[in-house]
Design an enzyme around this catalytic site. Structure first.
Site, mmCIF file in Angstrom:
data_model
loop_
_atom_site.group_PDB
_atom_site.id
_atom_site.type_symbol
_atom_site.label_atom_id
_atom_site.label_comp_id
_atom_site.label_asym_id
_atom_site.label_seq_id
_atom_site.Cartn_x
_atom_site.Cartn_y
_atom_site.Cartn_z
ATOM 1 N N TYR A 90 -8.814 5.813 7.721
ATOM 2 C CA TYR A 90 -8.880 6.186 9.134
ATOM 3 C C TYR A 90 -9.886 7.331 9.221
ATOM 4 O O TYR A 90 -9.633 8.408 8.681
ATOM 5 C CB TYR A 90 -7.519 6.680 9.632
ATOM 6 C CG TYR A 90 -6.471 5.594 9.825
ATOM 7 C CD1 TYR A 90 -5.727 5.119 8.754
ATOM 8 C CD2 TYR A 90 -6.212 5.069 11.090
ATOM 9 C CE1 TYR A 90 -4.758 4.127 8.929
ATOM 10 C CE2 TYR A 90 -5.243 4.083 11.288
ATOM 11 C CZ TYR A 90 -4.521 3.621 10.199
ATOM 12 O OH TYR A 90 -3.564 2.654 10.384
ATOM 13 N N PRO B 97 -3.384 0.308 18.915
ATOM 14 C CA PRO B 97 -3.240 -0.159 17.533
ATOM 15 C C PRO B 97 -3.337 0.935 16.467
ATOM 16 O O PRO B 97 -3.052 0.671 15.297
ATOM 17 C CB PRO B 97 -4.391 -1.155 17.368
ATOM 18 C CG PRO B 97 -5.396 -0.759 18.398
ATOM 19 C CD PRO B 97 -4.626 -0.179 19.536
ATOM 20 N N LYS C 52 1.859 -0.104 15.109
ATOM 21 C CA LYS C 52 3.283 -0.224 15.425
ATOM 22 C C LYS C 52 3.678 -1.475 16.224
ATOM 23 O O LYS C 52 4.861 -1.790 16.329
ATOM 24 C CB LYS C 52 3.737 1.005 16.235
ATOM 25 C CG LYS C 52 3.818 2.265 15.428
ATOM 26 C CD LYS C 52 4.934 2.184 14.401
ATOM 27 C CE LYS C 52 4.807 3.230 13.334
ATOM 28 N NZ LYS C 52 5.148 2.762 12.004
ATOM 29 N N TYR D 187 4.604 6.557 10.020
ATOM 30 C CA TYR D 187 3.730 5.425 9.715
ATOM 31 C C TYR D 187 4.495 4.340 8.959
ATOM 32 O O TYR D 187 4.349 3.149 9.244
ATOM 33 C CB TYR D 187 2.532 5.910 8.888
ATOM 34 C CG TYR D 187 1.400 4.907 8.804
ATOM 35 C CD1 TYR D 187 0.316 4.969 9.673
ATOM 36 C CD2 TYR D 187 1.405 3.896 7.840
ATOM 37 C CE1 TYR D 187 -0.725 4.053 9.609
ATOM 38 C CE2 TYR D 187 0.367 2.972 7.763
ATOM 39 C CZ TYR D 187 -0.689 3.059 8.649
ATOM 40 O OH TYR D 187 -1.713 2.138 8.573
ATOM 41 N N HIS E 256 0.857 -1.195 0.000
ATOM 42 C CA HIS E 256 0.000 0.000 0.000
ATOM 43 C C HIS E 256 0.891 1.243 0.000
ATOM 44 O O HIS E 256 1.759 1.377 0.850
ATOM 45 C CB HIS E 256 -0.892 0.023 1.254
ATOM 46 C CG HIS E 256 -2.087 -0.865 1.138
ATOM 47 N ND1 HIS E 256 -3.192 -0.738 1.940
ATOM 48 C CD2 HIS E 256 -2.361 -1.894 0.304
ATOM 49 C CE1 HIS E 256 -4.092 -1.648 1.602
ATOM 50 N NE2 HIS E 256 -3.609 -2.366 0.623
HETATM 51 C C1 PHB Z 1 -5.397 -4.108 10.803
HETATM 52 O O1 PHB Z 1 -5.474 -4.336 9.571
HETATM 53 O O2 PHB Z 1 -5.704 -4.961 11.640
HETATM 54 C C2 PHB Z 1 -4.924 -2.770 11.259
HETATM 55 C C3 PHB Z 1 -4.483 -1.856 10.334
HETATM 56 C C4 PHB Z 1 -4.053 -0.604 10.749
HETATM 57 C C5 PHB Z 1 -4.076 -0.280 12.088
HETATM 58 C C6 PHB Z 1 -4.495 -1.211 13.029
HETATM 59 C C7 PHB Z 1 -4.935 -2.455 12.612
HETATM 60 O O3 PHB Z 1 -3.668 0.948 12.486
#
Ligand code: PHB
Ligand code: APR
Length: 390
Positions: free
Chosen positions: A202, A293, A297, A383, A72
């Site tokens: 997000y 989460p 990280k 990130y 990605h």
């Molecule tokens: C996930 O795909 O489980 C996931 C992706 C991004 C995050 C947290 C979890 O920030």
């Protein structure tokens, strides 16, 4: 039994460390108190930083990752009326990969059981001993119920947040811990439906945060901010999809829904324990630190720790030089605190606290990240992961 490095815990940290040391000619034994099936089925996050991807490929465990993982180049940030794409590749020349942590763990276990060093599941009563001297050992009971002693040069506690190693370090050092429990939790689902977006979304919303992620072209992973006291039984699939549809709403775009195959509520906390070493016992991964989460990280920090530790332990075991093990804790913690800050910052920017002053500050910060290249680059660099200098 005898080995050079005794490793407690077969999560990503313990398994990858064993692999990295094997490639450098160092013997290890990994002790895990759960079954193989349990460890492989645990659902965790799924974003791999560039450094993590390179490390897994270089360690010879990246074949399936390269076939099935999804690179990605960015993420979408959303707040009401706006969905903005952050192009990481353009902002900082790096990207991330979507590949479930459980898949990483399966690949590492398969490599280890295929002629790799011993990996013992279903052990119990694991206890690191005499870690202040040069000949530490791990006592444990094997899967057949026999008491065993594993004599080691070094012990590594990669046994996660609830493991036995951190208390041993804390008891013998003048260290300390830092902790923040957030007033939010994530309700996470896996659903058999094609992801509704090419890249992660997000989303900030007055009702609370939501995240759209994925595991494959046919499986979506989605999260919804809920109160930590919520019970999963009170969340029917329809209620979850309604909440998600409201929070991701955008003109001209629709959230695709499908059968929910897994759902659970995850608490959110930050935790750091220092130092990450006592004598010949070293901590790595969740055993020493937890991040919420939001910044994705957790796994990447575990990989960064063992990258440093593999080099440091090689120098100790093969050359009897202590410089890199002596600086391990400080070097690892510098990265831990960077990721702790980033995860806290992402969490603070995106979750509704219920306070309207907070909400205006969050929206102002989101508009800033979506309009200033400098602000966007700061997010992108963190990130995609800062370089690890091992
Ligand atoms: C996930 O795909 O489980 C996931 C992706 C991004 C995050 C947290 C979890 O920030
Ligand atoms: N003896 C042996 N094994 C143990 C013990 C014990 N006393 N206690 C815990 N373990 C095992 C757990 O069953 C688990 O398999 O140690 C392993 C620790 O693995 P993880 O919890 O996955 O931690 P880590 O390898 O540091 O990986 C960090 O996992 O929790 C996520 O978000 C986190 O992605 C991050 C990653």
């Amino acid at each position: 039994m005898r080995t050079q490095v005794g490793i407690i815990g077969a999560g990503p940290a313990g398994l990858l460390l064993s692999r990295l040391l094997q490639l450098r000619g160092i013997d290890t034994v990994v002790l895990e108190n759960r079954s193989r099936a349990y460890v492989e089925a645990r659902i965790r996050a799924g974003i791999l930083e560039q450094h993590t991807v390179t490390t897994l490929i270089d360690a010879g465990v990246g074949d399936r990752l390269q076939r099935e993982g999804m690179p990605h180049d960015g993420v979408h940030l959303q707040y009401p009326g706006t969905r903005h794409h952050l192009d990481f590749a353009q902002l900082c020349g790096r990207n991330v990969w979507l590949y479930g942590q459980s898949e990483v763990v399966k690949d590492l276990i398969a490599a280890q059981l295929d002629d790799g060093p011993p990996l013992l599941f279903d052990v119990s009563d694991v206890s690191p001993e005499d870690v202040d001297g040069d000949a530490p050992r791990i006592r444990f009971t094997d899967a057949e119920g026999r008491a065993q002693v594993l004599e080691c040069d070094v012990v590594v506690g990669a046994d996660g947040f609830h493991g036995v190693s951190r208390p041993v370090v804390t008891a013998g050092t003048s260290g300390r811990t830092w902790e923040r429990t957030y007033p939010y939790a994530w309700l996470g689902i896996l659903a058999d439906v094609a992801p509704s977006s090419d890249e992660l979304v997000y989303a900030w919303h007055p009702d609370g945060f939501a995240l759209l992620s994925m595991r494959s072209p046919t499986v979506s992973r989605l999260y919804l901010q809920v109160d930590p006291t919520e019970k999963i039984e009170d969340w029917s699939d329809d209620r979850i999809w309604d909440g998600l549809s409201t929070r991701f709403a955008l003109d001209g775009w629709e959230l695709q829904t499908g059968p929910v195959t897994e759902k659970s509520i995850l608490p959110m906390r930050s935790f750091v324990s220092a130092p990450m070493r006592r004598g010949r016992l070293f901590l790595a991964g969740d055993a020493a630190h937890i991040v919420p989460p939001t910044g994705a990280k957790g796994l990447n920090l575990a990989v960064a720790d063992v990258t440093l530790l593999a080099t440091a332990l090689t120098r100790l075991v093969q050359e009897q030089r202590t410089d890199l093990v002596d600086s391990y804790s400080d070097r690892a913690l510098a990265r831990v605190w960077r990721c702790t800050h980033f995860s806290w910052w992402m969490t603070s920017m995106l979750h509704r606290s219920g306070d309207d002053f907070d909400a205006e500050l969050q929206l102002s910060q989101l508009r800033r990240v979506c309009s200033s290249e400098a602000a966007a680059r700061e997010l992108a660099e963190n990130y995609t992961g800062l370089p690890v200098d091992a």
